[in-house]
Design an enzyme around this catalytic site. Structure first.
Site, mmCIF file in Angstrom:
data_model
loop_
_atom_site.group_PDB
_atom_site.id
_atom_site.type_symbol
_atom_site.label_atom_id
_atom_site.label_comp_id
_atom_site.label_asym_id
_atom_site.label_seq_id
_atom_site.Cartn_x
_atom_site.Cartn_y
_atom_site.Cartn_z
ATOM 1 N N LYS A 71 29.138 12.117 -40.823
ATOM 2 C CA LYS A 71 28.970 13.342 -41.595
ATOM 3 C C LYS A 71 27.793 14.125 -41.014
ATOM 4 C CE LYS A 71 32.067 11.827 -44.541
ATOM 5 N NZ LYS A 71 33.445 12.371 -44.525
ATOM 6 N N ASP B 165 36.433 8.016 -39.688
ATOM 7 C CA ASP B 165 36.375 8.929 -38.549
ATOM 8 C C ASP B 165 36.565 8.206 -37.219
ATOM 9 O OD1 ASP B 165 35.786 11.349 -40.061
ATOM 10 O OD2 ASP B 165 33.867 10.396 -40.498
ATOM 11 N N GLU C 168 31.783 15.274 -34.339
ATOM 12 C CA GLU C 168 32.598 14.106 -33.990
ATOM 13 C C GLU C 168 32.948 14.105 -32.508
ATOM 14 O OE1 GLU C 168 35.983 13.579 -36.519
ATOM 15 O OE2 GLU C 168 34.808 13.835 -38.346
ATOM 16 N N GLU D 240 35.241 4.058 -49.015
ATOM 17 C CA GLU D 240 36.013 3.719 -47.822
ATOM 18 C C GLU D 240 35.636 2.338 -47.298
ATOM 19 O OE1 GLU D 240 35.547 6.675 -44.825
ATOM 20 O OE2 GLU D 240 36.883 8.122 -45.786
#
Length: 304
Positions: free
Chosen positions: A204, A152, A88, A218
């Site tokens: 991911k 995220d 990330e 989500e």
């Protein structure tokens, strides 16, 4: 033959290197090896943003090797969690720098876990109050919990936020730079109108079947909440919210699973069916990310 002075000098240099070497792995109270994710990430970059092509997958493997070299007792589960965080950060740094240097308005910022921040509060207080009201009514009237998680990344149309966030690329990567990129979202708390938040992205390192379901859930719930806000705000034809997925690796099974329909969009004949996840990208390098940004931009800003 080295002199006694040279031997002392060499020994001193070795000792100083050991003293100054960053501590990548610490021990908790139980003596368990715990990775310092920030220190390991910064150390792997030598404090600088990589130039040219950046292979995310190869770099993740490199950081992992540094950690295991520091302490081989670090568990696979611990490394898996760290790899997700490192991944990330790579994306967050590159996408922020892309926004800084290319002068477009697709700003993507990382979000913390829902336990420490409620992404609904990015909206101004009038709009976020509708979400809080929905949660309260579901709970008190029907004993139903509206359980959500933070994606995220949040995608912002930055056209009106030029005074809030400077377009200054990150070239030096230290712990302060990581803290900066991790907390940029705070500048937008209670600042976003309905059309300022234009999408989200979930990332991911790999797509196991359960992770696919998580992303679809989500995306579907995010879009349903958006329609709820649209109704409360009496907006007839809003700018639709988009939801994207990304992973180091992407196969045909992943793509097929992520084409699941957003459940709210098939509840009446008046609804227009739409995907829970609009598109999914394989982001294993900086080049892949640049191509994905262009594709997302074309979807999010179709008239520009």
């Amino acid at each position: 033959m080295p002199t006694q002075w040279q031997e002392h000098r060499d020994n001193f240099q070795v000792i100083m290197e050991l003293i100054l070497m960053p501590v990548l792995v610490k021990k908790d109270r139980a003596g368990k090896a715990v990775v310092d994710t920030k220190v390991a990430f910064v150390e792997s970059l030598n404090g600088m943003t990589p130039s040219g092509e950046w292979d995310y997958k190869a770099h993740l493997d490199y950081i992992q090797s540094l950690v295991l070299r520091a302490d081989s007792r670090v568990t696979a589960a611990s490394l898996s969690n760290c790899r997700g965080t490192w991944y990330e950060w790579m994306i967050a740094i590159d996408i922020y720098n892309h926004w800084c240097t290319n002068k477009h308005n697709l700003l993507m910022l990382p979000l913390p876990n829902i336990s420490s921040f409620d992404s609904a509060t990015l909206y101004n207080k009038d709009i976020s109050s509708y979400i809080f009201d929905l949660r309260k009514k579901l709970k008190t009237s029907l004993d139903i919990e509206l359980i959500t998680s933070n994606p995220d990344f949040v995608i912002i149309d930055s056209s009106k936020f030029s005074n809030l966030i400077p377009r200054t690329p990150l070239t030096k990567i230290d712990e302060q730079a990581i803290e900066y990129i991790d907390t940029l979202y705070q500048k937008l708390i209670a600042a976003c109108d309905f059309t300022d938040i234009i999408g989200y992205m979930s990332t991911k390192t790999s797509f196991r079947p359960d992770r696919r379901l998580q992303i679809v859930h989500e995306g579907s719930l995010t879009k349903a909440l958006y329609v709820h806000l649209q109704t409360r705000l009496w907006i007839e034809k809003p700018r639709k919210i988009k939801y994207f997925g990304a992973s180091l690796e992407l196969n045909d099974k992943d793509k097929r699973a992520l084409k699941t329909v957003a459940t709210h969009s098939i509840t009446t004949v008046l609804s227009e069916p739409e995907k829970a996840v609009d598109d999914c990208f394989q982001l294993s390098s900086r080049n892949h990310l640049n191509l994905a940004i262009q594709e997302m931009y074309n979807v999010l800003f179709p008239s520009q």
